[in-house]
Design an enzyme around this catalytic site. Sequence first.
Site, PDB file in Angstrom:
ATOM      1  N   SER A 127      42.609  -7.620  -4.263  1.00 56.77           N
ATOM      2  CA  SER A 127      42.438  -7.374  -5.700  1.00 56.77           C
ATOM      3  C   SER A 127      43.361  -6.266  -6.180  1.00 56.77           C
ATOM      4  O   SER A 127      43.648  -5.316  -5.431  1.00 56.77           O
ATOM      5  CB  SER A 127      40.985  -6.963  -5.936  1.00 56.77           C
ATOM      6  OG  SER A 127      40.836  -6.382  -7.205  1.00 56.77           O
ATOM      7  N   TYR A 152      32.916  -1.946  -4.022  1.00 58.41           N
ATOM      8  CA  TYR A 152      33.526  -3.285  -3.942  1.00 58.41           C
ATOM      9  C   TYR A 152      35.037  -3.156  -3.756  1.00 58.41           C
ATOM     10  O   TYR A 152      35.628  -3.737  -2.842  1.00 58.41           O
ATOM     11  CB  TYR A 152      33.212  -4.100  -5.211  1.00 58.41           C
ATOM     12  CG  TYR A 152      34.237  -5.165  -5.479  1.00 58.41           C
ATOM     13  CD1 TYR A 152      34.211  -6.362  -4.775  1.00 58.41           C
ATOM     14  CD2 TYR A 152      35.273  -4.957  -6.400  1.00 58.41           C
ATOM     15  CE1 TYR A 152      35.190  -7.325  -4.989  1.00 58.41           C
ATOM     16  CE2 TYR A 152      36.245  -5.913  -6.612  1.00 58.41           C
ATOM     17  CZ  TYR A 152      36.204  -7.092  -5.904  1.00 58.41           C
ATOM     18  OH  TYR A 152      37.183  -8.030  -6.103  1.00 58.41           O
ATOM     19  N   LYS A 156      38.009  -3.893  -0.407  1.00 58.70           N
ATOM     20  CA  LYS A 156      39.297  -4.611  -0.415  1.00 58.70           C
ATOM     21  C   LYS A 156      40.391  -3.735   0.205  1.00 58.70           C
ATOM     22  O   LYS A 156      41.221  -4.205   0.980  1.00 58.70           O
ATOM     23  CB  LYS A 156      39.683  -5.001  -1.849  1.00 58.70           C
ATOM     24  CG  LYS A 156      38.721  -5.971  -2.512  1.00 58.70           C
ATOM     25  CD  LYS A 156      38.726  -7.333  -1.830  1.00 58.70           C
ATOM     26  CE  LYS A 156      37.776  -8.319  -2.445  1.00 58.70           C
ATOM     27  NZ  LYS A 156      37.625  -9.569  -1.687  1.00 58.70           N
TER      28      LYS A 156
HETATM   29  N1  UFG Z   1      34.833  -5.979 -21.010  1.00 61.48           N
HETATM   30  C1  UFG Z   1      34.151  -5.792 -22.191  1.00 61.48           C
HETATM   31  N2  UFG Z   1      32.890  -6.329 -22.285  1.00 61.48           N
HETATM   32  C2  UFG Z   1      32.318  -7.033 -21.268  1.00 61.48           C
HETATM   33  C3  UFG Z   1      33.036  -7.219 -20.064  1.00 61.48           C
HETATM   34  C4  UFG Z   1      34.296  -6.664 -19.963  1.00 61.48           C
HETATM   35  O1  UFG Z   1      34.630  -5.158 -23.129  1.00 61.48           O
HETATM   36  O2  UFG Z   1      31.162  -7.483 -21.420  1.00 61.48           O
HETATM   37  C5  UFG Z   1      36.188  -5.423 -20.896  1.00 61.48           C
HETATM   38  C6  UFG Z   1      36.287  -4.378 -19.798  1.00 61.48           C
HETATM   39  O3  UFG Z   1      35.984  -3.111 -20.306  1.00 61.48           O
HETATM   40  C7  UFG Z   1      37.747  -4.514 -19.370  1.00 61.48           C
HETATM   41  C8  UFG Z   1      38.093  -5.976 -19.664  1.00 61.48           C
HETATM   42  O4  UFG Z   1      37.072  -6.452 -20.526  1.00 61.48           O
HETATM   43  O5  UFG Z   1      38.536  -3.727 -20.184  1.00 61.48           O
HETATM   44  C9  UFG Z   1      38.118  -6.830 -18.417  1.00 61.48           C
HETATM   45  O6  UFG Z   1      36.896  -6.637 -17.721  1.00 61.48           O
HETATM   46  P1  UFG Z   1      36.452  -7.569 -16.511  1.00 61.48           P
HETATM   47  O7  UFG Z   1      35.130  -7.051 -16.034  1.00 61.48           O
HETATM   48  O8  UFG Z   1      36.560  -8.983 -16.888  1.00 61.48           O
HETATM   49  O9  UFG Z   1      37.591  -7.297 -15.446  1.00 61.48           O
HETATM   50  P2  UFG Z   1      38.000  -5.944 -14.707  1.00 61.48           P
HETATM   51  O10 UFG Z   1      39.446  -5.740 -15.012  1.00 61.48           O
HETATM   52  O11 UFG Z   1      37.103  -4.825 -14.973  1.00 61.48           O
HETATM   53  O12 UFG Z   1      37.713  -6.357 -13.202  1.00 61.48           O
HETATM   54  C10 UFG Z   1      38.552  -7.212 -12.539  1.00 61.48           C
HETATM   55  C11 UFG Z   1      37.824  -7.980 -11.446  1.00 61.48           C
HETATM   56  C12 UFG Z   1      37.371  -7.071 -10.347  1.00 61.48           C
HETATM   57  C13 UFG Z   1      38.485  -6.187  -9.885  1.00 61.48           C
HETATM   58  C14 UFG Z   1      39.130  -5.504 -11.038  1.00 61.48           C
HETATM   59  C15 UFG Z   1      40.347  -4.766 -10.607  1.00 61.48           C
HETATM   60  O13 UFG Z   1      36.722  -8.656 -11.987  1.00 61.48           O
HETATM   61  O14 UFG Z   1      36.948  -7.878  -9.287  1.00 61.48           O
HETATM   62  O15 UFG Z   1      39.569  -6.449 -11.994  1.00 61.48           O
HETATM   63  O16 UFG Z   1      40.754  -3.912 -11.587  1.00 61.48           O
HETATM   64  F1  UFG Z   1      38.030  -5.244  -9.046  1.00 61.48           F
END
Ligand code: UFG
Length: 346
Positions: A127, A152, A156
């Site tokens: 990741s 998590y 990785k």
């Molecule tokens: N977000 C919202 N509301 C939500 C969910 C997410 O505003 O209900 C925003 C988050 O703040 C973030 C963006 O949408 O800015 C993306 O969020 P995600 O949770 O979809 O993805 P992440 O980038 O946080 O996480 C992903 C993977 C993880 C990994 C990570 C690495 O899901 O497995 O990238 O940075 F670890």
Amino acid sequence: MGNKIIITGGCGYIGSHTVVELLENNFEVLVLDDLSNSTEKTLERIEKITGVKPQFIQVDLKDASKTNAIFSKHKDAKAVIHFAAHKAVGESVNNPLKYYKNNLYSLLNVLSAQTENGIDNFIFSSSATVYGTPKILPITEKNETQRPFSAYGNTKKIAEEILEDLINSSDSFAAISLRYFNPIGAHDSGFIGELPSGIPNNLMPYITQTAVGVREKLMVYGTDYPTKDGTPVRDYIHVVDLAKAHVIAVKRLINKKQDEAFEIFNLGTGSGFSVLEVINSFEAVSGIQLKYEVTARRPGDVPQLFASTALAKEKLGWSAEKSLDEMISSSWKWEQNLRALENSKL
Ligand code: UFG
């Protein structure tokens, strides 16, 4: 056939899409999954798409002797693609031992079982979280890794270190670690896609569940980031593009085409989209006005993450082909189809 691939976590989101692409490339597939966060129905849905039902064994990979017993019966496998892991970032912060035990015991058991049985090729589901908060964008594979915020993410990073040590100790073991950016989207058929259990953590399933009315509204976590519109920027990648990269990587390993025994590739599109841009695209694609509300930042969120895709292009000859709109429309199709699928026999 002589081209068997063992896929751990093959009933899961990225695993199932990779199984489809492998079957369509005439690989023989053995799926190992404990079904803790997936359903066996996925195998029938894969059969609907490909005409082939993959072999399946339900197993908890934390059980070393059961894992060994399976691998000893499948010594003819050419490679292992290891997807099986817990992946909820927030849960891992609250319950780190669950994550270290599950993700690392499983990894160690798979690596022991495969090497003891002469299966020397391994692809790891890594990741972009291993880059922490990057100082340089776009992120190349040479960017320094940092200790990720969540347990998590740390599993990785630790896993990649374990692989490095194992490779340094062996003349025959080889691995490719694929660092995913933000996988979204679903298979065009509408038969497989992401199946989040409970309340989704990730943006895309939260959006589609809000649009169908399962969730009341989306919370946008912060609009005060130093980005184009104040919301965090991510490199969203279509899961089918991602799955195709695994097929290329597995062929590279089997055909001994690597430059080094341990190779690492970013899998992203190279383009960053903000949360508000994703919401706007969803509204345009679906014709639905999404209910959302701005709230405080979510702990651990990084302002911007997007990949340099140059290395994957140069060495694997792979680049993502699908646009953000295609990612969103396939996610939306899947969300709508899911209810119909659950009410049917499939
Ligand atoms: N977000 C919202 N509301 C939500 C969910 C997410 O505003 O209900 C925003 C988050 O703040 C973030 C963006 O949408 O800015 C993306 O969020 P995600 O949770 O979809 O993805 P992440 O980038 O946080 O996480 C992903 C993977 C993880 C990994 C990570 C690495 O899901 O497995 O990238 O940075 F670890």
